[in-house]
Enzyme design. Structure first.
Site: not given
Length: 208
Positions: A58-60
């Site tokens: 899950i992206s920053q």
């Protein structure tokens, strides 16, 4: 009122240059802890990427906000997401536009994302199990396309599925990756390099 943890993240994103208040409001509205495993719930509002299994992340939050801001969305924008993943970026988009199309090559992740979105009463999303390199031709053209994994070069199919004036935002590269913004204008594609990034690779084909 948002919690102190959420407010701290929003303040950090503003300090990093995120200016679109609608994007920030969407991040505040989507409970990121619902998109990560229990083991990572305490870190859900930290400004870091987190693993979601299947070799994906899950992206920053900064990168989610930055890429979303670069799309220049309006409520009427027709949006395609390549790489549903956890469904977090999908949920942010669903708060900003009337409908989102999203393609995921790993069926297990697609199912989990659909369940999470349904549990949050986000029903303005269509998901599809398929090869992200091919986009979603049947739903094209799109005003905005966002890719959450890095191909070594910009997929031609995604460029051709952009409408006139449409914007494609994606990381590109292998060892060295850069965030790119592609705008379709008058039959031409104008490509800008935004910043250096690090994403998982965009793999061709679909996985059962």
């Amino acid at each position: 009122m948002v919690s102190r943890r959420v407010q701290a993240l929003l303040d950090q994103l503003r300090a990093q240059g995120i200016q679109d208040e609608q994007v920030l409001n969407a991040l505040a509205a989507v409970p990121r802890e619902k998109f990560v495993d229990e083991a990572f719930e305490q870190k859900a509002w930290d400004n870091i990427a987190l693993p979601i299994g299947q070799g994906q992340t899950i992206s920053q939050p900064y990168m989610v906000a930055r890429m979303t801001e670069l799309l220049e969305l309006t409520p009427q924008s027709r949006v395609l997401e390549i790489g549903t993943g956890s469904g977090y970026q999908t949920a942010i988009l669903a708060h900003l536009v009337q409908h989102v199309c999203s393609v995921e090559r790993i069926k297990g992740l697609q199912w989990q994302a659909r369940r999470r979105l349904k549990n949050l009463d986000l029903h303005n999303v269509s998901t599809r199990h398929g090869d992200g390199w091919q986009g979603w031709q049947a739903r094209a053209p799109f005003d905005a396309i966002i890719v959450t994994a890095a191909p070594p070069e910009i997929p031609t199919a995604l460029m051709t599925q952009l409408d006139e004036g449409g914007i494609l935002v994606l990381p590109v590269g292998e060892e060295h990756q850069y965030l790119k913004r592609v705008r379709r204008r008058g039959g031409e594609f104008i490509i800008d390099t935004v910043e250096a990034v690090r994403f998982v690779p965009l793999v061709k084909g679909e996985l059962a």
